[in-house]
Design a protein around this motif. Structure first.
Motif: not given
Length: 183
Positions: A120-132, A100-103, A78-84
Protein backbone atom coordinates in the motif's frame (compact mmCIF):
# COMPACT_ATOMS: atom_id res chain seq x y z
CA UNK A 1 23.59 -14.45 -7.94
CA UNK A 2 21.60 -11.22 -7.61
CA UNK A 3 23.27 -7.98 -8.68
CA UNK A 4 24.87 -6.03 -5.81
CA UNK A 5 22.59 -3.04 -6.48
CA UNK A 6 19.51 -5.31 -6.71
CA UNK A 7 17.29 -6.20 -9.62
CA UNK A 8 15.42 -3.70 -11.79
CA UNK A 9 11.89 -3.80 -13.19
CA UNK A 10 13.26 -4.72 -16.63
CA UNK A 11 15.13 -7.70 -15.18
CA UNK A 12 11.88 -9.57 -14.48
CA UNK A 13 11.35 -10.08 -18.21
CA UNK A 14 14.95 -11.22 -18.77
CA UNK A 15 15.65 -13.68 -15.95
CA UNK A 16 15.37 -17.21 -17.39
CA UNK A 17 13.11 -19.80 -15.70
CA UNK A 18 11.69 -17.31 -13.22
CA UNK A 19 8.56 -18.77 -11.58
CA UNK A 20 5.25 -17.15 -12.52
CA UNK A 21 4.00 -14.40 -10.24
CA UNK A 22 7.51 -13.31 -9.20
CA UNK A 23 7.53 -9.75 -7.90
CA UNK A 24 10.18 -7.11 -7.42
CA UNK A 25 10.00 -5.28 -4.09
CA UNK A 26 12.81 -2.90 -3.15
CA UNK A 27 15.06 -4.45 -5.78
CA UNK A 28 14.64 -7.97 -4.38
CA UNK A 29 12.81 -10.87 -5.99
CA UNK A 30 9.78 -12.15 -4.12
CA UNK A 31 8.53 -15.60 -5.11
CA UNK A 32 4.90 -16.31 -4.33
CA UNK A 33 3.80 -19.55 -2.67
CA UNK A 34 0.78 -21.56 -3.89
CA UNK A 35 -2.50 -19.92 -2.89
CA UNK A 36 -5.34 -21.35 -0.83
CA UNK A 37 -8.88 -21.84 -2.15
CA UNK A 38 -10.15 -18.64 -0.46
CA UNK A 39 -7.57 -16.61 -2.36
CA UNK A 40 -8.51 -18.13 -5.71
CA UNK A 41 -12.27 -17.81 -5.14
CA UNK A 42 -11.92 -14.21 -4.00
CA UNK A 43 -9.94 -13.34 -7.13
CA UNK A 44 -12.60 -14.97 -9.30
CA UNK A 45 -15.41 -13.12 -7.52
CA UNK A 46 -13.75 -9.70 -7.62
CA UNK A 47 -12.63 -10.05 -11.23
CA UNK A 48 -16.07 -11.19 -12.39
CA UNK A 49 -17.97 -8.53 -10.45
CA UNK A 50 -15.63 -5.66 -11.34
CA UNK A 51 -15.77 -6.60 -15.03
CA UNK A 52 -19.56 -6.41 -14.86
CA UNK A 53 -19.58 -2.86 -13.39
CA UNK A 54 -16.42 -1.21 -14.74
CA UNK A 55 -17.45 1.38 -17.33
CA UNK A 56 -16.44 0.19 -20.79
CA UNK A 57 -14.54 1.14 -22.83
CA UNK A 58 -12.77 3.34 -20.26
CA UNK A 59 -11.57 0.60 -17.85
CA UNK A 60 -10.30 -2.97 -17.97
CA UNK A 61 -10.01 -5.47 -15.11
CA UNK A 62 -6.90 -7.68 -15.19
CA UNK A 63 -5.20 -10.42 -13.17
CA UNK A 64 -1.67 -11.81 -13.30
CA UNK A 65 -0.08 -8.56 -14.48
CA UNK A 66 2.65 -6.71 -12.68
CA UNK A 67 2.83 -2.94 -12.28
CA UNK A 68 6.03 -0.95 -12.74
CA UNK A 69 6.03 1.61 -9.93
CA UNK A 70 9.65 2.61 -10.47
CA UNK A 71 12.93 0.99 -11.48
CA UNK A 72 13.16 -1.13 -8.28
CA UNK A 73 9.47 -1.82 -7.66
CA UNK A 74 7.39 -4.15 -9.82
CA UNK A 75 4.78 -5.87 -7.66
CA UNK A 76 1.98 -8.01 -9.02
CA UNK A 77 -1.33 -7.03 -7.44
CA UNK A 78 -3.90 -9.82 -7.39
CA UNK A 79 -6.35 -7.73 -9.44
CA UNK A 80 -5.98 -4.34 -11.11
CA UNK A 81 -8.36 -1.96 -12.79
CA UNK A 82 -6.52 -0.06 -15.51
CA UNK A 83 -7.34 2.64 -18.00
CA UNK A 84 -8.17 0.90 -21.30
CA UNK A 85 -5.62 2.87 -23.31
CA UNK A 86 -2.90 1.06 -21.35
CA UNK A 87 -3.80 -2.15 -23.20
CA UNK A 88 -2.09 -1.05 -26.43
CA UNK A 89 0.50 -3.86 -26.43
CA UNK A 90 -0.96 -7.34 -25.94
CA UNK A 91 2.53 -8.82 -25.49
CA UNK A 92 3.24 -6.62 -22.45
CA UNK A 93 3.77 -8.28 -19.06
CA UNK A 94 3.16 -5.16 -16.98
CA UNK A 95 1.28 -1.89 -16.73
CA UNK A 96 2.76 1.49 -15.82
CA UNK A 97 1.62 2.81 -12.44
CA UNK A 98 -0.11 5.79 -14.04
CA UNK A 99 -2.48 3.42 -15.91
CA UNK A 100 -3.68 1.75 -12.69
CA UNK A 101 -6.84 3.10 -11.05
CA UNK A 102 -7.31 0.35 -8.43
CA UNK A 103 -4.88 -2.24 -7.05
CA UNK A 104 -6.25 -5.15 -5.01
CA UNK A 105 -4.30 -7.50 -2.75
CA UNK A 106 -5.83 -10.64 -1.23
CA UNK A 107 -3.77 -11.34 1.87
CA UNK A 108 -2.14 -14.73 2.33
CA UNK A 109 -0.24 -15.79 5.45
CA UNK A 110 3.12 -15.48 3.67
CA UNK A 111 2.29 -12.04 2.24
CA UNK A 112 0.68 -10.42 5.30
CA UNK A 113 3.37 -7.80 5.96
CA UNK A 114 3.84 -6.93 2.29
CA UNK A 115 0.09 -6.70 1.58
CA UNK A 116 -0.77 -4.75 4.73
CA UNK A 117 2.19 -2.36 4.86
CA UNK A 118 4.77 -2.22 2.10
CA UNK A 119 2.62 -2.61 -1.01
CA UNK A 120 0.00 0.00 0.00
CA UNK A 121 2.84 2.41 0.76
CA UNK A 122 4.41 1.76 -2.65
CA UNK A 123 1.09 2.03 -4.51
CA UNK A 124 0.28 5.34 -2.79
CA UNK A 125 3.75 6.74 -3.52
CA UNK A 126 3.30 5.78 -7.18
CA UNK A 127 0.00 7.70 -7.33
CA UNK A 128 -2.45 4.80 -7.66
CA UNK A 129 -5.76 6.38 -6.60
CA UNK A 130 -7.47 3.37 -4.97
CA UNK A 131 -6.32 0.28 -3.05
CA UNK A 132 -8.29 -2.62 -1.58
CA UNK A 133 -6.92 -5.17 0.86
CA UNK A 134 -8.96 -8.36 1.21
CA UNK A 135 -8.62 -10.68 4.18
CA UNK A 136 -10.43 -13.74 5.48
CA UNK A 137 -12.08 -13.46 8.87
CA UNK A 138 -13.44 -16.83 10.02
CA UNK A 139 -13.51 -17.89 6.37
CA UNK A 140 -15.52 -14.84 5.28
CA UNK A 141 -14.13 -11.98 3.16
CA UNK A 142 -13.47 -8.54 4.61
CA UNK A 143 -12.54 -5.76 2.20
CA UNK A 144 -10.61 -2.74 3.44
CA UNK A 145 -10.99 0.03 0.85
CA UNK A 146 -8.71 3.07 0.62
CA UNK A 147 -8.43 6.23 -1.44
CA UNK A 148 -5.21 8.18 -1.98
CA UNK A 149 -5.20 11.68 -0.52
CA UNK A 150 -3.40 13.84 -3.11
CA UNK A 151 -2.32 16.33 -0.43
CA UNK A 152 -0.48 13.76 1.70
CA UNK A 153 0.20 11.08 -0.90
CA UNK A 154 -1.08 8.45 1.57
CA UNK A 155 -4.19 6.27 1.59
CA UNK A 156 -7.15 7.16 3.76
CA UNK A 157 -9.90 4.64 4.57
CA UNK A 158 -13.11 4.54 2.53
CA UNK A 159 -14.58 1.75 4.65
CA UNK A 160 -14.47 -1.83 5.87
CA UNK A 161 -16.91 -4.15 4.11
CA UNK A 162 -18.10 -7.56 5.31
CA UNK A 163 -21.12 -8.86 3.41
CA UNK A 164 -21.58 -6.24 0.71
CA UNK A 165 -19.05 -3.90 -0.88
CA UNK A 166 -20.76 -0.69 -1.98
CA UNK A 167 -18.70 2.25 -3.26
CA UNK A 168 -19.17 5.14 -5.64
CA UNK A 169 -15.48 5.46 -6.53
CA UNK A 170 -13.64 4.84 -8.79
CA UNK A 171 -17.08 4.04 -10.29
CA UNK A 172 -20.33 2.61 -8.93
CA UNK A 173 -19.59 -0.74 -7.28
CA UNK A 174 -21.97 -3.12 -5.49
CA UNK A 175 -20.53 -6.58 -4.82
CA UNK A 176 -22.20 -9.27 -2.74
CA UNK A 177 -19.21 -10.67 -0.84
CA UNK A 178 -21.29 -13.59 0.45
CA UNK A 179 -21.40 -14.88 -3.15
CA UNK A 180 -18.04 -16.51 -2.44
CA UNK A 181 -20.02 -19.20 -0.58
CA UNK A 182 -21.86 -20.07 -3.81
CA UNK A 183 -18.82 -20.36 -6.04
Amino acid sequence: MPPVEGYTADDLDRIPDLPSHAELIDGSLVLVTPQKAFHSLMLDLLTQELRSVAPRPAYLVRRDMSVVLNNRQRPEPDVVVVRAEAEADLTATWYPAEAVVLAIEVVSPESEIRDRSRKPQLYAEAGIPFFWRVEASEGKPVVYAYQRDPATGAYGPLGIFHERLVLTVPFAIDIDLTAIDRM
